[in-house]
Enzyme design. Structure first.
Site, PDB file in Angstrom:
ATOM      1  N   SER A 620      23.341  25.784 -81.987  1.00  0.00           N
ATOM      2  CA  SER A 620      24.347  25.992 -80.954  1.00  0.00           C
ATOM      3  C   SER A 620      24.234  24.920 -79.877  1.00  0.00           C
ATOM      4  O   SER A 620      24.436  23.737 -80.158  1.00  0.00           O
ATOM      5  CB  SER A 620      24.201  27.404 -80.373  1.00  0.00           C
ATOM      6  OG  SER A 620      25.311  27.748 -79.587  1.00  0.00           O
ATOM      7  N   ASP A 693      32.462  31.145 -87.899  1.00  0.00           N
ATOM      8  CA  ASP A 693      31.913  31.102 -86.535  1.00  0.00           C
ATOM      9  C   ASP A 693      33.013  31.420 -85.526  1.00  0.00           C
ATOM     10  O   ASP A 693      34.003  30.710 -85.417  1.00  0.00           O
ATOM     11  CB  ASP A 693      31.330  29.713 -86.262  1.00  0.00           C
ATOM     12  CG  ASP A 693      30.494  29.666 -84.996  1.00  0.00           C
ATOM     13  OD1 ASP A 693      30.599  30.587 -84.180  1.00  0.00           O
ATOM     14  OD2 ASP A 693      29.718  28.697 -84.839  1.00  0.00           O
ATOM     15  N   HIS A 727      28.239  32.696 -86.222  1.00  0.00           N
ATOM     16  CA  HIS A 727      27.443  31.756 -85.427  1.00  0.00           C
ATOM     17  C   HIS A 727      25.975  31.814 -85.828  1.00  0.00           C
ATOM     18  O   HIS A 727      25.277  30.815 -85.802  1.00  0.00           O
ATOM     19  CB  HIS A 727      27.613  32.093 -83.947  1.00  0.00           C
ATOM     20  CG  HIS A 727      27.104  31.038 -83.026  1.00  0.00           C
ATOM     21  ND1 HIS A 727      27.583  29.749 -83.044  1.00  0.00           N
ATOM     22  CD2 HIS A 727      26.136  31.076 -82.060  1.00  0.00           C
ATOM     23  CE1 HIS A 727      26.951  29.032 -82.124  1.00  0.00           C
ATOM     24  NE2 HIS A 727      26.059  29.806 -81.522  1.00  0.00           N
TER      25      HIS A 727
END
Length: 772
Positions: A620, A693, A727
């Site tokens: 991330s 995601d 994610h």
């Protein structure tokens, strides 16, 4: 004890799924997707640790949500039955240790669990699938017209960040309405069902503490195409126990035109809930500054009470100079209110007396959200006879607090007694330096006996019952074996070092069992990190975590790489420090490079690593960091970036902790975007991303565009797109593939790397600190 399947199969992730209005649900089950599914439930006696199996459970079990009855005699849970295509409500009777299905109609669990206990422990309030649902609206093969949106000067300064899965058409709206429709109902412990009113778009339901009224929130048209469902227009009402309308609390417009900034909130009531210590009294907070953090105001938020039958006007019981965080109710003489302000990282606690109008609220603590060492922790809550969580208070104002106990030696969890009248604080328990003890929950109203856990790096957490004033009387409740004995002996230590400007940094170093850098030499090394923004230099260098925690096997964590023969510097400090006059991101790149330089220098100084065999990686925001470090330094010979964002112009209305939009800080947005500097990335970069995601700003397109740039520029890169993954990656097949890709990448581009200006297989590079 709930035993969950940590890694479902990819086939489970591939089940039918609708993604709409920021929600994701399985249309066959009418249930939200995601989250772990429990396959085994056990009851454990706290007195002697005996484990009891439960008879009559569904086989196979797929438990999603669960809740104890207020009297502790029943355990309700939802079971996802894929064969029957429904979510079922089940109940375990604790005394007989038997499970049974409580009601035949299926739950509707898209917006919540689908059930909540009443205070008498004899009934549950349900959201059910409608008896006769409308037919699902069909999409027309020929569109009825274009999708039209408008903007006006009224939108100026009212930006929204990027969101996934938003509504885009009238057909989307009708489809959403079809799937979110649910029916309220009561069910008793004998399975008797009473439906309430007509089906509606119920977002949240909660019986009052006395069980006589219902707080109901439901979505209303018009639906917004700018924000997810949790920010849609909605109506907040109080119904009687039969479903008849008693009182309308508020009708709120969609929160899709908020002022900019993290301290912005919508106008009107928010955080509407039942006051825990009263029969039927509503509490909510409302902005006194219009929700605009840029507006100068002495009072930001006001806390209101409104008691049934709602004939008298509401009463304001607290005026807060910062933004409301939460409230913990004890009784009419005591409640604790938390307030905070993101821009300054300020946090404060207030003592109020809800029923004593003449008593002035008193702020008894103020500090910084960043300062972990000074964090007083959280006030301890305990469920009362009605199942409502209330502040644990003894003798009026003596409250109990727990916290992580962050210190330069690592976290040392604690229990404090805090007299809010005299400000006297006494520490009654703190974890020592030989074990990591965590107070989990008080087992009595005095807060003297606790359920806690104890662990060491090589011993997994075990539950214990502890009497705080007689710790020698502690008794173990569980005796679980080491789940991954292969990881015994991994070396872990906290490193302390400084970057060039003097900022104190730290990180956790992992080494294979028995490896001594002075005896055995350096290892190929992976640095796995995540940047954090600060406005305080002192807070930026504080230690996070504890070296006494159990070496838990995280399949995507550092342990796998260590077992494979790599040294890993996990979570090294990557502070980006700013101030009110100089936002952190204005110096993001130079501070990031300085952090990385300090970490590399320390690894080399210790003999752990060689300068030409160090890789950088992250997930991330950590992936964003990794790409930036490859573009702006030659410290690393390879990179791994998972689920990242690389072009900040694709998130023009803010990202991470950045409140300014692109047109207020054009140069910064471009300077921190590694996509703009892709031609400077010469080290091999592995990009991994989940194709589903939905995280704001890290859509799969970010990795796809970054890879296309690297490929077009002739760089070494690899793109791995994981089907059905969000994610975070959860499927067993996905995790195994990510591990294989990661180890292969490290073996090829780090372990086998040669010093600068060396040669291997005729491939020579002078653009980076290693050759591939």
């Amino acid at each position: 004890m709930l035993h969950a399947r940590a890694m479902p199969s990819i086939a489970e992730l591939a089940r039918p799924e609708i993604r709409m209005a920021g929600l994701r649900w399985n249309p066959r089950l009418a249930a939200a997707v995601g989250g772990e599914r429990v396959h085994e439930v056990q009851l454990i006696e706290l007195t002697d640790g005996r484990v009891h199996r439960i008879d009559g459970l569904p086989n196979p079990l797929s438990l999603a949500d669960w809740s104890w009855s207020p009297d502790g005699q029943q355990l309700a849970f939802s079971h996802h039955d894929d064969a029957a295509s429904e979510v079922q409500l089940w109940c375990v009777e604790v005394q007989s240790r038997r499970a049974r299905r409580l009601v035949l109609p299926a739950l509707h669990a898209v917006m919540g669990a689908g059930f909540v206990w009443a205070s008498d422990s004899q009934r549950l309030l349900l959201t059910l699938r409608p008896e006769a649902p409308w037919p699902e609206p069909e999409a027309s093969a020929s569109p009825g017209g274009p999708v039209v949106e408008e903007a006006s000067p009224l939108d100026r300064g009212r930006q929204t960040r990027t969101f996934a899965d938003l509504l885009r058409s009238e057909h989307d709206e009708r489809l959403l309405e079809h799937h979110l429709l649910s029916q309220l109902a009561w069910v008793d412990l004998e399975g008797g069902l009473t439906r309430l009113g007509e089906p509606a778009l119920h977002q949240a339901v909660d019986p009052s503490p006395d069980g006589l009224q219902l707080l109901v929130q439901r979505l209303e048209r018009p639906f917004s195409h700018r924000v997810p469902a949790h920010r849609f227009a909605r109506c907040i009402e109080v119904l009687d126990a039969s479903g008849a309308l008693l009182h309308t609390v508020a009708r709120l417009d969609a929160a899709d035109r908020l002022p900019s900034g993290f301290d912005a909130v919508p106008p009107g009531p928010r955080e509407v809930h039942w006051r825990a210590d009263a029969d039927a009294c509503l509490a909510w907070v409302e902005a006194a500054d219009g929700g605009d953090p840029d507006q100068v105001a002495q009072v930001r938020d006001q806390l209101w009470l409104h008691a049934a039958p709602f004939s008298a006007p509401p009463r304001c019981i607290a005026q807060l100079p910062l933004r409301f965080g939460q409230v913990a109710w004890a009784d009419g003489g005591l409640a604790v209110v938390t307030e905070r302000w993101w821009r300054t990282r300020a946090i404060a606690y207030w003592r109020i007396a809800p029923d004593k109008e003449g008593q002035t609220p008193r702020r008894f603590y103020s500090g910084s959200l960043e300062d972990r060492y000074a964090d007083p922790g959280q006030a301890v809550m305990r469920a009362d006879a009605r199942g409502r969580r209330r502040l644990l208070a003894v003798d009026g104002d003596v409250t109990t607090w727990t916290g992580t106990g962050a210190s330069p030696q690592g976290d040392r969890p604690f229990v404090d007694r805090w007299n809010l009248s005299t400000d006297q604080k006494v520490r009654v328990f703190q974890s020592d330096l030989s074990h990591h003890d965590v107070p989990v929950a008080p087992l009595d109203d005095a807060g003297s006996t606790w359920l806690s856990t104890r662990e060491t790096p090589d011993e997994p957490p075990q539950y214990r019952v502890v009497v705080l004033h007689s710790l020698e009387l502690a008794r173990d409740v569980t005796h679980w074996p080491h789940p991954t004995p292969q990881l015994r002996g991994l070396h872990r230590q906290t490193l302390h070092y400084r970057r060039a400007d003097g900022v104190t940094l730290n990180g956790t170093l992992w080494l294979p069992p028995g490896h001594d850098p002075h005896r055995d030499g350096p290892l190929p090394t992976l640095v796995w990190a995540y940047p954090m923004e600060f406005i305080s230099t002192a807070a930026a260098g504080q230690v996070d975590g504890s070296p006494l925690r159990f070496n838990t096997f995280d399949p995507l964590g550092p342990a796998v790489m260590v077992v494979a023969g790599y040294a890993v510097l996990d979570n090294p400090s990557m502070p980006i420090i700013g101030s009110a006059d100089s936002p952190a991101n204005d110096s993001f790149v130079p501070q990031l490079v300085a952090n990385a330089q300090a970490a590399v220098d320390e690894l080399v100084r210790l003999g752990v690593a060689e300068p030409h065999r160090i890789a950088i990686g992250g997930h991330s925001f950590g992936a964003f960091m990794a790409a930036n470090l490859l573009a702006h330094s030659r410290l690393f010979c390879a990179g791994i970036a998972r689920s990242g964002a690389y072009n900040r112009t694709l998130t023009p209305f803010g990202f991470q902790s950045e409140e300014r939009h692109f047109w207020q800080a054009r140069e910064m947005y471009r300077a921190v975007s590694p996509f703009d500097e892709a031609d400077k990335i010469h080290a091999p970069l592995l990009l991994i991303h989940g194709l589903a995601d939905a995280n704001s700003g890290t859509f799969p397109m970010q990795s796809e565009r970054m890879f296309a740039a690297l490929r077009g520029l002739g760089s070494t890169a690899r793109l791995v797109l994981l089907p059905h993954e969000g994610h975070r990656y959860v499927a067993r097949e996905s995790i195994l593939h990510v591990l294989a890709e990661t180890l292969s990448w490290l073996d090829q581009h780090v372990s086998a790397a040669l010093p600068q200006n060396g040669e291997r297989l005729g491939v020579v590079s002078t653009a980076n600190s290693c050759d591939r």
